[in-house]
Design an enzyme around this catalytic site. Structure first.
Site, mmCIF file in Angstrom:
data_model
loop_
_atom_site.group_PDB
_atom_site.id
_atom_site.type_symbol
_atom_site.label_atom_id
_atom_site.label_comp_id
_atom_site.label_asym_id
_atom_site.label_seq_id
_atom_site.Cartn_x
_atom_site.Cartn_y
_atom_site.Cartn_z
ATOM 1 C CE1 TYR A 188 -3.526 -2.618 0.674
ATOM 2 C CE2 TYR A 188 -4.623 -0.578 1.287
ATOM 3 C CZ TYR A 188 -4.682 -1.906 0.934
ATOM 4 O OH TYR A 188 -5.901 -2.524 0.849
ATOM 5 C CG ASP B 253 -2.271 -20.232 -1.434
ATOM 6 O OD1 ASP B 253 -1.721 -20.217 -0.312
ATOM 7 O OD2 ASP B 253 -1.815 -20.879 -2.399
HETATM 8 C C1 IPM Z 1 -10.473 -1.203 3.925
HETATM 9 C C2 IPM Z 1 -10.688 -0.604 2.550
HETATM 10 C C3 IPM Z 1 -9.519 0.322 2.227
HETATM 11 C C4 IPM Z 1 -8.255 -0.500 2.255
HETATM 12 C C5 IPM Z 1 -9.645 1.099 0.905
HETATM 13 C C6 IPM Z 1 -10.936 1.855 0.805
HETATM 14 C C7 IPM Z 1 -8.473 2.006 0.681
HETATM 15 O O1 IPM Z 1 -10.861 -1.603 1.607
HETATM 16 O O2 IPM Z 1 -10.405 -0.439 4.909
HETATM 17 O O3 IPM Z 1 -10.397 -2.426 4.019
HETATM 18 O O4 IPM Z 1 -7.908 -1.132 1.246
HETATM 19 O O5 IPM Z 1 -7.597 -0.523 3.300
#
Ligand code: IPM
Ligand code: MG
Length: 360
Positions: free
Chosen positions: A139, A221
């Protein structure tokens, strides 16, 4: 006095936040000392100040002991450049707060066992906790981007974890397991990824400090499969950011509706961000149809983890369960032919129950 910041966001956000506000108003009327502020995030931030995580919101966040966030996103902002998309507001506030530990409890509610896509006997009594790392991994890893290479575009991201990041989230999982069934299952993809290999080594090393907690490792998985094969075999699931994102959506379906699950994102000093795990549901926004229970249960988690009020958290959980046992159902948890309650009705019913529990 504790400072709480409310960020309603987009879509169904304002409707479900309105129910959370009713709960907070009731608690304050019963003597809970809180200073409540409000700000914009996501699409609401883009509309008001041109960015998904406005400076004015950042300033409020800096003073908050806890932030309660509903949800962000919607069609209106889907075609904006990536850095202006509502989801970026969410990622920015998580990073800004440094709330690296995302706790997602998944508890079956017996009155709703028919709603699950799994057989009743597989989920009855289910109680697991996903501990998802929230401020690292692919991320946030650099480099990332889309670039031209040899005449075509290449998209790339970096899965990355430092030992420090793995160690601190592993500790959170082991501590949580100590207060539960003393078992941690750590999820990785170490048969393919170096990042996961390090993850497994560090988690294994941390476990030496927790001889009373059983540690197992599972490839992601397989974990996806076991979660629907025998979910009750899990107690605490420890995962990185990406795997946790996917597995927590999968796990939410075990309870019957994603509209029931709250989450807490915390850091070591107790400051936290509290949000339902569902999205902004633009298809039903503004129709008084959304299920406010995940939002209300997020208020509960906030009371427990950031506001030192675990008893009030329990009362909120009891009130929610009572309302479900009374038979009140929003559309997402109703069975065919059942009467449908509105968002407001659900919120008010929880408050009525809570009022009684507070008077005891
Ligand atoms: C979550 C959501 C978020 C994430 C998105 C909206 C960025 O899916 O809080 O799980 O991927 O963390
Ligand atoms: Mg998700």
């Amino acid at each position: 006095m504790k400072q709480v910041l409310l960020l309603a966001g987009d879509g169904i956000g304002p409707e479900i936040m309105a129910q959370a506000k009713k709960v907070l108003a009731l608690l304050r009327a019963h003597g809970l000392a809180l200073n409540v502020l409000e700000g914009n995030i996501g699409g609401a931030g883009v509309d008001s100040e041109g960015v998904p995580y406005p400076e004015s919101t950042r300033a409020l966040v800096a003073q908050a002991d806890a932030v309660l966030l509903a949800c962000v996103g919607g069609k209106k902002w889907d075609n904006l450049p990536r850095d202006l998309r509502p989801e970026q507001g969410l990622l920015a506030i998580r990073a800004d707060l440094g709330v690296f530990a995302n706790l997602r409890p998944v508890k079956a509610i017996s009155a709703l066992s028919e709603q699950s896509s799994l057989k009743k006997e597989l989920i009855e009594g289910l109680d697991l906790l996903i501990v998802r790392e929230l401020t690292g991994d692919i991320y946030f890893g650099q480099p990332r981007g889309i670039e031209m290479q040899e005449g075509e575009r290449i998209g790339f991201n970096t899965m990355r974890y430092s030992e420090t990041e793995i160690r601190r989230i592993a500790k959170v999982a082991f501590e949580a397991a100590r207060a539960r069934n003393k078992s941690v299952c750590s999820i990785d993809k170490m048969n393919v990824l170096e990042c996961s290999q390090l993850w497994r080594e560090v988690v294994q090393a941390v476990s030496a400090d927790y001889p009373d907690v059983r540690l197992t490792h599972m490839l992601v998985d397989n974990a996806a499969m076991q979660l629907i094969r025998q979910p009750k075999a899990f107690d605490v699931l420890l995962t990185g950011n990406l795997f946790g994102d996917i597995l927590s959506d999968e796990a939410s379906m075990l309870t019957g509706s994603i509209g029931l699950l709250p989450s807490a994102s915390v850091r070591e000093d107790g400051v936290g961000l509290y949000e339902p795990i569902h999205g902004s549901a633009p298809d039903i926004a503004g129709q008084n149809k959304a299920n406010p229970l995940a939002m209300i249960l997020s208020v509960g988690m906030m009371l427990r983890y950031s506001l030192e009020q675990p008893l009030l958290c329990e009362k909120i959980e009891q009130a929610v369960e009572a309302v479900i046992n009374q038979g009140l159902r929003t559309a997402d948890i109703a069975q065919k032919g059942q009467e449908i309650a509105t968002t407001d009705e659900m919120g008010e019913a929880v408050c009525a129950q809570l009022q009684q529990l507070l008077a005891l």
